[in-house]
Scaffold this motif. Structure first.
Motif, short mmCIF file in Angstrom:
data_model
loop_
_atom_site.label_atom_id
_atom_site.label_comp_id
_atom_site.label_asym_id
_atom_site.label_seq_id
_atom_site.Cartn_x
_atom_site.Cartn_y
_atom_site.Cartn_z
N MET A 80 0.81 -1.22 0.00
CA MET A 80 0.00 0.00 0.00
C MET A 80 0.85 1.27 0.00
O MET A 80 0.45 2.27 -0.58
N LYS A 81 1.99 1.22 0.64
CA LYS A 81 2.80 2.45 0.73
C LYS A 81 3.24 2.94 -0.65
O LYS A 81 3.57 4.11 -0.82
N ASP A 82 3.26 2.03 -1.62
CA ASP A 82 3.68 2.43 -2.97
C ASP A 82 2.52 2.92 -3.83
O ASP A 82 2.71 3.38 -4.95
N LEU A 83 1.29 2.75 -3.33
CA LEU A 83 0.14 3.19 -4.11
C LEU A 83 -0.20 4.64 -3.79
O LEU A 83 -0.06 5.07 -2.65
N THR A 102 0.26 3.13 -8.74
CA THR A 102 1.47 3.73 -8.18
C THR A 102 1.65 5.08 -8.87
O THR A 102 0.95 5.40 -9.84
N GLN A 103 2.62 5.84 -8.40
CA GLN A 103 2.92 7.13 -9.03
C GLN A 103 3.27 6.93 -10.51
O GLN A 103 2.84 7.70 -11.37
N THR A 104 4.01 5.84 -10.79
CA THR A 104 4.39 5.55 -12.17
C THR A 104 3.14 5.23 -13.01
O THR A 104 3.02 5.67 -14.16
N ASP A 105 2.22 4.47 -12.41
CA ASP A 105 0.97 4.14 -13.13
C ASP A 105 0.20 5.40 -13.49
O ASP A 105 -0.31 5.54 -14.61
N THR A 285 -1.52 -6.21 -19.32
CA THR A 285 -0.83 -4.94 -19.06
C THR A 285 0.66 -5.24 -18.97
O THR A 285 1.06 -6.23 -18.36
N ILE A 286 1.50 -4.40 -19.60
CA ILE A 286 2.93 -4.72 -19.57
C ILE A 286 3.80 -3.63 -18.94
O ILE A 286 5.02 -3.77 -18.91
N THR A 287 3.15 -2.58 -18.44
CA THR A 287 3.96 -1.59 -17.72
C THR A 287 3.37 -1.27 -16.36
O THR A 287 3.95 -0.53 -15.57
N LYS A 288 2.20 -1.80 -16.07
CA LYS A 288 1.49 -1.45 -14.85
C LYS A 288 2.17 -2.05 -13.63
O LYS A 288 2.59 -3.21 -13.65
N GLU A 289 2.22 -1.27 -12.56
CA GLU A 289 2.86 -1.74 -11.33
C GLU A 289 1.86 -2.13 -10.25
O GLU A 289 1.98 -3.14 -9.60
N GLY A 290 0.84 -1.28 -10.05
CA GLY A 290 -0.09 -1.47 -8.93
C GLY A 290 -0.87 -2.76 -9.03
O GLY A 290 -0.87 -3.58 -8.12
N ILE A 291 -1.55 -2.93 -10.15
CA ILE A 291 -2.32 -4.16 -10.35
C ILE A 291 -2.17 -4.62 -11.81
O ILE A 291 -3.03 -4.39 -12.64
#
Lengths: 432, 141
Positions: A80-83, A102-105, A285-291
């Protein structure tokens, strides 16, 4: 003009990029999502078996049911801390489908929306009138961040209050409208009623999505507003709006393949269909981090267009959606599952779930939904006010679950058409 | 001296009343009084008939939703002020009327009105100075 160089890379380059990103994603989910580890293990797949896009079909599917079974955060791949954000949409059994970014998402998503705005002819000089709903729904905030990323000016007007929307358009000089296509028609009607002249409106384009629409609706919207109307596609599970979008050629939606790999499968067999044939749309999805989701079955039916687009973008295009493989309805941009309505009706004392959902679209307006409930002896009262209260009670309960307005009508027993003893649950009269 | 009234759920669409009446006609039911309360989508048809049990059986066989409600029938003088006089009795006895309607036929020279009140038993006891009809009286009308 393109927003990003990756929109016009060669198919070979794209293939290499997708392969590299897919390998990384598969490893990421295997290491961080117990659900995927278990699923891959039981299918006898190791992340090292996936060497490129050509191995995609070896991977198991993910379904909306998987998201429901792992409600709310079970498929998240980061702590969660990364979301930085949560969105949600309604699900089949009252449980919402929850996604995390995430911030990247958020940054990726914003870039994709920025691409869409550029595809509609927008630049940083534009004033984006964002009438998608702000909230758990991905439309409002998704478009908002994308418009800011492009450097355009966004007016976060959100949905509703049509007269104020027209006033803002007129006074603030909105140049691009973003909302559901049916709301664009509704606003056009409001503009006429208010007697606001089209020459006092600066709109040049609209990016419309979150519900199915047709070429006829596009013609109407373009004529009524004097704009280019562009179709945008997305679903919260994959990202939100901005998974695919039309360019000004208006000949299918460019899928942002550097972030999502599309497949078309036969929904019965699960096998990929030959290129260009219709089937169920599946995304990885090929770049997504969160889910990140592997081979997510959208239940949307479409086909890929094999020919190259005149606009110069090299990405593959998908046709306008032509249906669903399940009974989900999209009403005013909101996903509605009949099962949710059935649960509500059953929870109201004494009501047997003999019901029918009638969906229609007003002539230049919004979708309407009427829930017809068959009256039985237990429900019936000699007093009109008791019956009217029953209608109101069912209506309020459904509205609180779905978040959209409905009307409820009591009907006589057996008046709802049955086929093989089973009532026909949905009558969709919308002519799209 | 309560009387059985049939209440029927009727959808607001053309031909429904005709359908219901033809079911009753087929069962040889004679209607003594009726009223229709309507809303936007549906109505409630209220009737006093000569043979309520037979009517219910015939309607249920055709999957019509029907319920019985107890009402009272009161004689009203057929002259100016007749109904006002009866309603004053209800008012003085503090009896709230949900709805009312009239019979087609007269009893002798008097009109007959149907009253739906919250507690018909209590109303029958409380009401003085007006003639409340029995079921037999009513079915004979």
């Amino acid at each position: 003009m393109f927003y990003h160089k990756e929109e016009s890379i060669s198919r070979e380059e794209l293939n290499r990029l997708q392969s590299e990103r897919l390998i990384k994603t598969v490893k990421h989910v295997y290491d961080n999502v117990p659900f995927y580890k278990k699923k891959f293990d039981s299918a006898g797949i190791k992340p090292s078996d996936i060497k490129g896009v050509e191995d995609l079909a070896k991977l198991p599917f993910t379904t909306k049911g998987d998201l429901r079974d792992n409600y709310p955060y079970g498929l998240f791949a980061v702590p969660m801390k990364d979301l930085v954000r949560i969105h949600a949409s309604s699900g089949t059994t009252g449980k919402m489908t929850v996604v995390g970014y995430t911030q990247t998402d958020i940054s990726t998503w914003s870039e994709l929306i920025a691409r869409c705005i550029v595809m509609a002819g927008g630049t940083k000089d534009d004033i984006i009138h964002n009438a998608y709903g702000y909230g758990l729904f991905t439309g409002g905030l998704g478009v908002h961040y994308g418009a800011e990323k492009l450097g355009a000016t966004v007016i976060p007007v959100s949905g509703g209050n049509s007269q104020r929307q027209i006033k803002i358009m007129q006074d603030f000089g909105s140049t691009i409208l973003t909302c559901t296509p049916s709301y664009a028609l509704n606003l056009a009607e409001t503009r006429k009623e208010m007697g606001v002249d089209l020459k006092d409106i600066k709109l040049k384009a609209g990016i419309f999505g979150a519900e199915p629409w047709s070429e006829n609706m596009r013609r109407d919207i373009e004529k009524l507003w004097g704009i280019d109307a562009i179709d945008i596609y997305g679903l919260s599970e994959i990202m939100g709006p901005g998974v695919a979008c039309e360019c000004l050629e208006k000949k299918g939606l460019h899928v942002f393949e550097d972030h999502f790999i599309p497949e078309i499968i036969n929904p019965e067999t699960g096998r990929q269909v030959p290129h260009g044939q219709k089937g169920e749309l599946v995304f990885t999805t090929i770049t997504k981090e969160g889910i990140p989701l592997i081979r997510y079955r959208t239940r949307d039916i479409t086909r890929m267009i094999p020919e190259k687009c005149k606009c110069g973008r090299t990405s593959t295009r998908m046709e306008r959606l032509s249906g669903r493989t399940d009974d989900m309805l999209i009403i005013r941009g909101v996903n509605v599952f009949p099962s949710e309505i059935e649960m509500v009706i059953m929870s109201v004392e004494g009501v047997e779930p003999h019901y029918q959902i009638v969906v229609d679209r007003a002539e230049h307006g919004l979708d309407t939904m009427e829930v017809q409930v068959e009256v039985n002896e237990k429900l019936f009262s000699d007093e009109i006010k008791v019956l009217e209260n029953l209608e109101k009670k069912i209506q309020k309960e459904i509205e609180s679950v779905l978040g959209i307005g409905v009307s409820v009508k009591l009907v006589e027993p057996k008046s709802i058409a049955r086929s093989e003893g089973k009532a026909k649950r949905i009558v969709d009269k919308r002519k799209l | 001296m309560k009387i059985v009234q049939l209440s029927i759920f009727v959808e607001n669409r053309e031909g429904r009343l005709a359908d219901i009446m033809s079911i009753l006609a087929g069962a040889k039911i004679n209607i003594r009084a009726l009223s229709l309360a309507d809303t936007k989508d549906f109505g409630v048809l209220r009737m006093i008939v000569d043979t309520p049990e037979k009517a219910i059986e015939a309607l249920k066989a055709k999957e019509i939703v029907v319920k019985t409600t107890d009402i009272i029938a009161v004689e009203v003088e057929d002259q100016p002020g007749g109904l006002a006089k009866v309603l004053k009795v209800f008012k003085d006895s503090k009896i709230n009327i949900e709805y009312m309607y009239a019979f087609v036929e007269k009893n002798n020279s008097n009109a007959v009105m149907v009253f739906r009140v919250e507690n018909p038993d209590e109303a029958v006891k409380k009401i003085k100075g007006v003639k409340i009809l029995s079921a037999e009286d009513v079915y004979k009308l």
